[in-house]
Design an enzyme around this catalytic site. Sequence first.
Site, PDB file in Angstrom:
ATOM      1  CG  MET A 123      38.955  77.747  38.316  1.00 45.91           C
ATOM      2  SD  MET A 123      39.353  79.479  38.009  1.00 45.91           S
ATOM      3  CE  MET A 123      40.244  79.893  39.516  1.00 45.91           C
ATOM      4  CB  SER A 124      45.395  75.930  35.560  1.00 48.76           C
ATOM      5  OG  SER A 124      45.862  77.264  35.735  1.00 48.76           O
ATOM      6  CB  CYS A 132      46.781  69.181  25.611  1.00 44.97           C
ATOM      7  SG  CYS A 132      46.136  69.309  27.269  1.00 44.97           S
ATOM      8  CB  CYS A 159      49.835  69.975  27.751  1.00 39.03           C
ATOM      9  SG  CYS A 159      48.121  70.323  28.137  1.00 39.03           S
ATOM     10  N   GLY A 177      46.774  78.586  38.470  1.00 37.02           N
ATOM     11  CA  GLY A 177      47.709  79.624  38.054  1.00 37.02           C
ATOM     12  C   GLY A 177      47.066  80.996  38.056  1.00 37.02           C
ATOM     13  CG  ASP A 209      47.848  83.532  32.843  1.00 38.12           C
ATOM     14  OD1 ASP A 209      48.098  84.719  33.132  1.00 38.12           O
ATOM     15  OD2 ASP A 209      48.695  82.763  32.365  1.00 38.12           O
TER      16      ASP A 209
END
Length: 372
Positions: free
Chosen positions: A17-18, A107, A205, A20, A22
């Site tokens: 889970m960033s 990354c 990144c 964002g 997506d």
Amino acid sequence: MTSIEPTHTGKKVIVGMSGGVDSSVSAYLLMQQGYQVEGLFMKNWEEDDNDEYCAAAEDLKDAQAVCDKLGIKLHTVNFAAEYWDNVFEYFLAEYKAGRTPNPDIMCNKEIKFKAFLDFADDILDADYIAMGHYVRRRDNADGTTQMLRGVDNNKDQSYFLYTLSHEQVARSLFPVGELEKHEVREIAKKMGLITHDKKDSTGICFIGERKFTEFLGNYLPAQPGNIETAEGEIIGKHQGLMYQTLGQRKGLGIGGMKNSNDDPWYVVDKDLKRNVLVVGQGGHHPRLMSNGMLVNQLHWVDRKGPAEGSQIVVKTRYRQQDIPCTLTYLDDNTLKVVFDEPVAAVTPGQSAVFYDGEVCLGGGIIDQLIRG
């Protein structure tokens, strides 16, 4: 909408889970498929962690809001040491050597699909991990797994994932790879997810949005030098070769030259021994064109790679049109690649990624250019 592995319903998936859209929609789609979903937020950068540069706190807040909305757990982990040792030091070393690396690829290799997968296995007892990347996986009848380009050609991220092993691909799910970007945002909006209109992240990144030259200058001392034409005339000064890349047009500070035509100036070479930046006019200047390249540090998703003499396609940078080419192995770790037509601005240090149709085969690092 294409289903994702319905035979694995009920298995535990840890979603990266960033904060964002997506990753948010990835978690939702997997829940819809019946997976047991939990989120994991990674923090991978400590330096300059302030309001001006670092959005990690805001991203964590958004990730938590999405997980709360979906009713799933959110774990957090700090991989800053792993990122520094395995990604950032490589990034600096490549720039110091005059090459142009792609930190996002390293990354993915070292953090998102290694440190993350190890943590998901060892601590969270995951069956799979999932990311919000625009790629697809295909499980074949013979037990092999392939990585495919994402459905959205403009968002396809297979270029950044070519270093993944067959085992890593087999343990990973990519729900949004089956969708167009606008469909992802529509799903997020329909579900009331706070990230539905959040701007896509760019920049290095995990380091985020910042002035690149200023940031790089904090870690590598700049070495100013001359800018010369391909004919050897000194026409300006550069602030450091590490700030320039082949094919670069903007930021050279040499416009309005006397006795030159109106064609824009491009970086056509970097003379490391003399610390000279070489420029030429026109995007197809002879010094900017290559007939092929030598690629090393090879990695093939299926471990075998394409056959000798294969005629496939390659990308030498992200979002580039496919380049038809022919391959010859010079040894186990070096590939000679000959393009069907000359290509502009092929850049040592960048990755060459090979495809057979929609299948991402793997790739390597561009080491030398073949000219003439």
